[in-house]
Design an enzyme around this catalytic site. Sequence first.
Site, short mmCIF file in Angstrom:
data_model
loop_
_atom_site.label_atom_id
_atom_site.label_comp_id
_atom_site.label_asym_id
_atom_site.label_seq_id
_atom_site.Cartn_x
_atom_site.Cartn_y
_atom_site.Cartn_z
N GLU A 195 62.76 37.39 112.97
CA GLU A 195 61.77 37.12 114.03
C GLU A 195 60.36 37.43 113.54
O GLU A 195 59.62 38.22 114.15
CB GLU A 195 62.10 37.90 115.31
CG GLU A 195 63.35 37.42 116.00
CD GLU A 195 63.30 35.93 116.39
OE1 GLU A 195 62.20 35.39 116.59
OE2 GLU A 195 64.37 35.31 116.49
N ASP A 244 24.07 37.86 111.90
CA ASP A 244 25.48 38.25 111.81
C ASP A 244 25.69 38.99 110.50
O ASP A 244 25.30 38.50 109.43
CB ASP A 244 26.38 37.01 111.87
CG ASP A 244 27.84 37.37 111.94
OD1 ASP A 244 28.18 38.30 112.69
OD2 ASP A 244 28.65 36.73 111.26
N GLY A 265 29.34 43.64 120.61
CA GLY A 265 30.13 42.82 121.53
C GLY A 265 31.18 43.63 122.28
O GLY A 265 31.83 44.51 121.70
N GLY A 288 33.96 38.73 133.23
CA GLY A 288 33.01 39.13 134.25
C GLY A 288 31.90 40.05 133.78
O GLY A 288 31.03 40.41 134.57
N PRO A 335 28.37 41.17 132.15
CA PRO A 335 27.10 40.46 132.00
C PRO A 335 26.85 40.09 130.55
O PRO A 335 27.43 40.67 129.63
CB PRO A 335 26.07 41.49 132.50
CG PRO A 335 26.73 42.82 132.33
CD PRO A 335 28.19 42.57 132.55
#
Length: 631
Positions: free
Chosen positions: A179, A402, A492, A497, A499
């Site tokens: 698996e 970045d 980040g 939701g 802001p």
Amino acid sequence: MTISEKQLSNFQAAVKKGLSTFWRPMPMTAVEWADEHFFLSAESSYLEGRWETLPFQVAILNSMGNDEIRVVNLMKSARVGYSQMLKAALAYMLEHKKRNQLLFQPTDAAASGFMKAHIESMIRDVPVVKALAPWYGKKHRDNTLDTKKFSNKRQLWCLGGTAAKNYREKSVDTVIYDELAAFPADVEKEGAPTFLGDRRLEGSVFGKSIRGSTPKNKHECQIERACKESGVMLHYELPCPHCGELQYFQWGGPDADFGMKFQNSDPSSVAYLCAHCGVLGTYAEWMPQQYKGIWRDRNANLATQDGMRWTTIDDRHADTPEFVSFHIWSAYSPFTDWRRLVLDWLKAKDDVGKLKTFVNTILGETWEEQGEKLDSDELYRRRENYIADIPLGGVVLTCAVDVQDDRLECEVKAWGPGEESWAVDFKILYGDLAKPDIWNELDSFLSQSYQHESGNKLPIACTCIDSGGHFTQEVYKFVKPRESRRIFAIKGVGGIGRPIVSRPSTSNKAKIKLFAVGTDTSKELVIAHLQIQEHGSGYYHYPINSKFDEEFFKQLTAEERRTRYLKGHAVLEWIKIRKRNEAFDLEVYNLAAREILNPNYAALAEHLKVVENPSPKPKPKPRRRFKMKGF
């Protein structure tokens, strides 16, 4: 010379013992060995008793035992006998080929469960293996929950795949991943599980890596990736009972020209529509054809019936491949009637969660989440020619930086009324981020001005530098003396939701202003802007120049938002469909910079207006001078 019977017997015994080191069993393939020695246990199989290899299992099982094949991948559905094939191959290599083996399960708990339910029952029920386990049923140091040591001086480990320590300090001949799709993609930040596990094969003359799994999500599934890397994907092709043309079973779907067909949601009417002659064949007609089946990869021009002899599609000799992959699904299984497949489809077709389960566990295929997709080629084609660096509509500049291990990537954007924006510049600065040179180069880049179509020159008004992943302290050190120039560090934060930008925090070692950026919200807004087709509010413009090349736009579309179903609940997630996504991140950081700046577009536009024929200003009247007189 006379010799007693006892002396003769002792002599014979001594000679036999001396010659025993030279004895070798007759070579057997994995299928031959399994059909003679392997037994199914009641605890781990629907059937109990002697094993009989099914037609489609022959090539898979033999490939697992074929020393010329180093990697075997199997993308499968449920109910095709994979666990039993795995145990048969494991027992074959233990008893017949005398190999040390390492079996990985997704977790430690799964490894313990597999050892108890499958391995220990296999040892008990397979006589030739039990003969190598004199400790069976006893508490013994050679009989533990994660390790079995056999009398032929071979070992079997069964461990979980989530801990990096389980991939160390073992030298084996065979590594098995059961698996694989359920394993972590990165094991404790040390690398992919197959990469770590296959390192245990170094030094083995006949190293073998076996990976098998029911697949999961497309682009993320590790068994899918392993199959693509092998370069050979084999399907089991059967001759049509009516025209004799070879083909492999496919679900097809209601509107397909071939595949499973049924009428009026009636499972009893199911039949397979041949892709060549267009004749419907029943389950009873197709199943006997399995004995005439052949595994084929038409793209790789490779075929085999038994996993030992390999040919081209037109039956010419071919070298045995080192890496092979197989795909098999429930339509071939004698344990699943086609009517059951139709019933499962009817239950799942209107429920996305159930449909995903059907695709993964019945069809043995990856599930592609429905996502918001952008076409990189379309974005590349709609680039424009600018008259100046900054078109007339752009009134203020922001910059995004970045931070990567060996470089800084920077994008400058102009913003105008209605959040319309124009990409202005893109640059990659390469260097050692632990040294000041590259940061000095970044400072020079951020200090420059750009030519506006009005004739003015505009500086960069606000810059956001990502500090969330690489060289955080170096970013803090760079921005601290430059915050007066609106050069800020950002980090980040995921979550629905949040802001776009939260109030800055100074709770960090450098005591700088650190802005938290709501990445989910920002990415949604960037995608919404990129989907706008007409110039005006919210539209993203890009210039025609070599800096904004095709690679930039591929990175710009490297993520998509998909709806996952976890425990029956819909969850929105951002998924990388491409490794590099720096351009998309830069758009997010520029959005954050614009949010921090919160510009007054009307006032800035007024300041940049060009007056074509300015009237001369009147000369100021001379000021009258008054002489102060004392009292």
